[in-house]
Design a protein around this motif. Structure first.
Motif, PDB file in Angstrom:
ATOM      1  N   CYS A   1      53.854 -47.040  11.694  1.00 20.87           N
ATOM      2  CA  CYS A   1      54.300 -45.915  12.705  1.00 20.87           C
ATOM      3  C   CYS A   1      55.145 -44.886  12.165  1.00 20.87           C
ATOM      4  CB  CYS A   1      54.820 -46.500  14.042  1.00 20.87           C
ATOM      5  SG  CYS A   1      53.584 -47.696  14.906  1.00 20.87           S
ATOM      6  N   VAL A   2      55.013 -43.743  12.648  1.00 20.31           N
ATOM      7  CA  VAL A   2      56.007 -42.645  12.155  1.00 20.31           C
ATOM      8  C   VAL A   2      57.667 -43.162  12.506  1.00 20.31           C
ATOM      9  CG1 VAL A   2      57.052 -40.350  12.674  1.00 20.31           C
ATOM     10  CG2 VAL A   2      54.397 -40.697  12.653  1.00 20.31           C
ATOM     11  N   GLY A   3      58.207 -42.915  11.320  1.00 19.88           N
ATOM     12  CA  GLY A   3      59.574 -43.300  11.253  1.00 19.88           C
ATOM     13  C   GLY A   3      59.797 -44.821  10.642  1.00 19.88           C
ATOM     14  N   GLU A   4      58.772 -45.445  10.497  1.00 21.93           N
ATOM     15  CA  GLU A   4      58.838 -46.585   9.692  1.00 21.93           C
ATOM     16  C   GLU A   4      58.411 -46.408   8.142  1.00 21.93           C
ATOM     17  OE1 GLU A   4      57.435 -49.620  13.247  1.00 21.93           O
ATOM     18  OE2 GLU A   4      55.931 -49.128  11.794  1.00 21.93           O
ATOM     19  N   SER A   5      58.748 -47.403   7.288  1.00 23.80           N
ATOM     20  CA  SER A   5      58.390 -47.364   5.821  1.00 23.80           C
ATOM     21  C   SER A   5      58.056 -48.642   5.173  1.00 23.80           C
ATOM     22  CB  SER A   5      59.854 -46.692   5.162  1.00 23.80           C
ATOM     23  OG  SER A   5      60.656 -47.742   5.436  1.00 23.80           O
TER      24      SER A   5
ATOM     25  N   TYR B   1      57.986 -45.900   1.060  1.00 25.87           N
ATOM     26  CA  TYR B   1      56.936 -45.007   1.197  1.00 25.87           C
ATOM     27  C   TYR B   1      56.710 -45.101   2.856  1.00 25.87           C
ATOM     28  CZ  TYR B   1      56.151 -46.360  -3.548  1.00 25.87           C
ATOM     29  OH  TYR B   1      56.345 -46.465  -4.966  1.00 25.87           O
ATOM     30  N   LYS B   2      56.801 -43.875   3.186  1.00 22.12           N
ATOM     31  CA  LYS B   2      56.476 -43.490   4.616  1.00 22.12           C
ATOM     32  C   LYS B   2      55.594 -42.463   4.911  1.00 22.12           C
ATOM     33  CE  LYS B   2      60.659 -40.643   4.648  1.00 22.12           C
ATOM     34  NZ  LYS B   2      62.080 -40.645   5.313  1.00 22.12           N
TER      35      LYS B   2
ATOM     36  N   TYR C   1      49.133 -44.939  -3.160  1.00 25.83           N
ATOM     37  CA  TYR C   1      50.156 -45.283  -4.323  1.00 25.83           C
ATOM     38  C   TYR C   1      49.671 -46.389  -5.203  1.00 25.83           C
ATOM     39  CZ  TYR C   1      52.405 -42.609  -0.448  1.00 25.83           C
ATOM     40  OH  TYR C   1      52.720 -41.545   0.341  1.00 25.83           O
ATOM     41  N   THR C   2      49.935 -45.770  -6.471  1.00 25.28           N
ATOM     42  CA  THR C   2      49.886 -46.715  -7.732  1.00 25.28           C
ATOM     43  C   THR C   2      51.226 -47.092  -8.031  1.00 25.28           C
ATOM     44  OG1 THR C   2      47.643 -46.227  -8.115  1.00 25.28           O
ATOM     45  CG2 THR C   2      48.663 -47.355  -9.731  1.00 25.28           C
ATOM     46  N   ILE C   3      51.684 -48.153  -8.122  1.00 27.85           N
ATOM     47  CA  ILE C   3      53.084 -48.784  -8.519  1.00 27.85           C
ATOM     48  C   ILE C   3      52.874 -49.650  -9.650  1.00 27.85           C
ATOM     49  CG2 ILE C   3      55.294 -49.505  -7.903  1.00 27.85           C
ATOM     50  CD1 ILE C   3      53.344 -48.898  -4.694  1.00 27.85           C
ATOM     51  N   ASN C   4      53.600 -49.230 -10.798  1.00 24.61           N
ATOM     52  CA  ASN C   4      53.795 -50.071 -12.073  1.00 24.61           C
ATOM     53  C   ASN C   4      54.931 -50.687 -11.698  1.00 24.61           C
ATOM     54  OD1 ASN C   4      50.977 -49.417 -13.225  1.00 24.61           O
ATOM     55  ND2 ASN C   4      52.194 -47.236 -13.819  1.00 24.61           N
TER      56      ASN C   4
ATOM     57  N   LEU D   1      48.410 -46.704   2.133  1.00 28.77           N
ATOM     58  CA  LEU D   1      49.464 -46.643   3.401  1.00 28.77           C
ATOM     59  C   LEU D   1      48.775 -45.574   4.513  1.00 28.77           C
ATOM     60  CD1 LEU D   1      51.981 -47.437   4.652  1.00 28.77           C
ATOM     61  CD2 LEU D   1      52.882 -45.399   3.574  1.00 28.77           C
ATOM     62  N   LYS D   2      48.709 -46.179   5.728  1.00 31.93           N
ATOM     63  CA  LYS D   2      48.430 -45.231   6.770  1.00 31.93           C
ATOM     64  C   LYS D   2      49.421 -45.292   7.658  1.00 31.93           C
ATOM     65  CE  LYS D   2      44.960 -44.707  10.401  1.00 31.93           C
ATOM     66  NZ  LYS D   2      43.805 -45.047  11.226  1.00 31.93           N
TER      67      LYS D   2
END
Length: 245
Positions: free
Chosen positions: A10-14, A22-23, A28-31, A46-47
């Motif tokens: 939800c908005v405000g979470e990450s 990430y929020k 996202y591709t994370i190495n 992420l949604k």
């Protein structure tokens, strides 16, 4: 090593991965480099769901209370509250609250009149608003839907004034006016007298109810129908004005 993560927040979470947060909605591709072992790659899908927002326009009568969650409001204003919902994103509620007050009194609630008198019925507004006025009954009133009116009652009567807010018809006030009317007329007229100067029944006068201020005209006829006395503007309290000798 490749991993894929699907996450909805939800908005405000990450979401935190490898010391990064990430929020915002995205992919996202994370190495991730790991010493002594193989690196790993994580794909984050992420949604971010927006908060549910509600807006209400609320009108309440004075003395009533608006309940929002655990909070209460009883004065005019704009109130924004965030409500938590189990398993769902929080919701934001904005309430535009108006408290409608109807506080009306009457200038005078009791009148003692005599027949033919007038009384002025007047309301006094202690609150600000747009009101509808109704006098009940409407009998003998000059205006039954006005905030003030003249009344010429021919008998004792009780009037009620109903005041309703045009902004919220559930908000009302009521006042009462009591009017007592006493008859004002001549109660006794003798049918004979003897003006012969013997000090018995030498004068003719009327016994009045006490509220008669003036007799406009007085005529006396003898037994043959002849006018023997006529006088105007007589005082009911000075019977010698009625002397007919």
């Amino acid at each position: 090593v490749f991993n894929s993560i699907d996450s909805t927040i939800c908005v405000g979470e990450s979401v935190a991965i490898d010391n990064k947060t990430y929020k915002s909605t995205g992919v996202y591709t994370i190495n991730i480099s790991r010493q002594g072992i193989c690196d790993s790659t994580i794909t984050l899908k992420l949604k971010v769901k927006a908060l549910t927002r509600y807006s209400n326009v609320v009108s309440l009568c004075s003395g009533k209370t608006l309940h929002v969650g655990s909070k209460t409001y009883n004065s005019t204003g704009i109130y924004v509250d965030t409500l938590q919902r189990a398993g769902q994103c929080d919701s934001t509620v904005t309430n535009y609250l108006t408290i409608v007050e109807v506080d009306i009194s009457v200038e005078q609630s009791d009148f003692n009149l005599v027949t033919g008198d007038k009384a002025f019925l007047k309301t006094i507004a202690h609150s600000i608003g747009n009101y509808q006025y109704t006098w009940v009954p409407s009998t003998d009133l000059s205006c039954a839907t006005c905030s003030e009116t003249w009344v010429t009652p021919n008998q004792s009567r009780q009037y009620k004034i109903f005041i309703i807010s045009k902004e919220n018809t559930a908000c009302q006030d009521t006042e009462t006016v009591n009017i007592s009317v006493r008859r004002c007329d001549i109660v006794l007229l003798p049918d004979a007298f003897s003006p012969n100067q013997d000090n018995y029944n030498d004068y003719y006068f009327a016994n009045t109810s006490g509220c008669v201020k003036q007799i406009k005209s007085m005529k006396i006829y003898n037994r043959w129908g002849e006018l023997i006395f006529w006088k105007e503007n007589l005082s009911p309290t000075t019977y010698r004005d009625w002397e007919t000798r």
